[in-house]
Write a protein that holds these residues in place. Structure first.
Motif, mmCIF file in Angstrom:
data_model
loop_
_atom_site.group_PDB
_atom_site.id
_atom_site.type_symbol
_atom_site.label_atom_id
_atom_site.label_comp_id
_atom_site.label_asym_id
_atom_site.label_seq_id
_atom_site.Cartn_x
_atom_site.Cartn_y
_atom_site.Cartn_z
ATOM 1 N N ASN A 12 0.960 -1.241 0.068
ATOM 2 C CA ASN A 12 0.020 0.030 -0.145
ATOM 3 C C ASN A 12 0.913 1.307 -0.163
ATOM 4 O OD1 ASN A 12 -2.533 -1.585 0.121
ATOM 5 N ND2 ASN A 12 -2.487 -1.481 2.485
ATOM 6 N N ARG A 13 0.254 2.244 -0.828
ATOM 7 C CA ARG A 13 1.097 3.403 -0.909
ATOM 8 C C ARG A 13 0.948 4.327 0.468
ATOM 9 N NH1 ARG A 13 3.136 5.665 -5.086
ATOM 10 N NH2 ARG A 13 2.937 7.819 -4.271
ATOM 11 N N ILE A 14 1.715 4.974 0.800
ATOM 12 C CA ILE A 14 1.709 5.801 2.106
ATOM 13 C C ILE A 14 1.653 7.296 1.694
ATOM 14 C CG2 ILE A 14 2.668 6.323 4.773
ATOM 15 C CD1 ILE A 14 3.928 3.701 4.546
ATOM 16 N N GLY A 15 0.860 7.929 2.570
ATOM 17 C CA GLY A 15 0.703 9.305 2.054
ATOM 18 C C GLY A 15 -0.710 9.667 1.174
ATOM 19 N N ARG A 16 -0.284 10.779 0.589
ATOM 20 C CA ARG A 16 -1.417 11.428 -0.358
ATOM 21 C C ARG A 16 -1.118 10.648 -1.887
ATOM 22 N NH1 ARG A 16 -2.299 17.718 0.057
ATOM 23 N NH2 ARG A 16 -4.218 16.927 -0.602
#
Length: 80
Positions: free
Chosen positions: A61-65
């Motif tokens: 999963n990407r972290i942040g915006r």
């Protein structure tokens, strides 16, 4: 207020179609029991168990915006 349960919960959202297919594949076995069995198998033989999952592992999963869309390139405006 903290949970009154002895063991902390593990919140995982499974896509609906995958959950349905998993439940069908398990037959009369419960999904919770399957997750516990997988955890026990992992602890018993981490390299062997993880090797069997390699092709099914989801991307991280990407972290942040989320990244900005890279749409059309805008030409600089000319000043009057």
């Amino acid at each position: 207020m903290s949970s009154q349960h002895r063991d902390p919960s593990l919140g995982v959202r499974v896509p609906g179609a995958l959950k349905t297919a998993t439940q069908q594949a398990l037959g009369d076995r419960e999904l919770r029991g399957f997750v516990l069995a997988c955890c026990a198998a992992l602890v018993a033989d981490p390299p062997g168990f993880l090797a069997g999952l390699e092709e099914h592992w989801p991307p991280p999963n990407r972290i942040g915006r989320p990244p900005k869309a890279t749409g059309a390139v805008h030409e600089p405006r000319e000043l009057p």
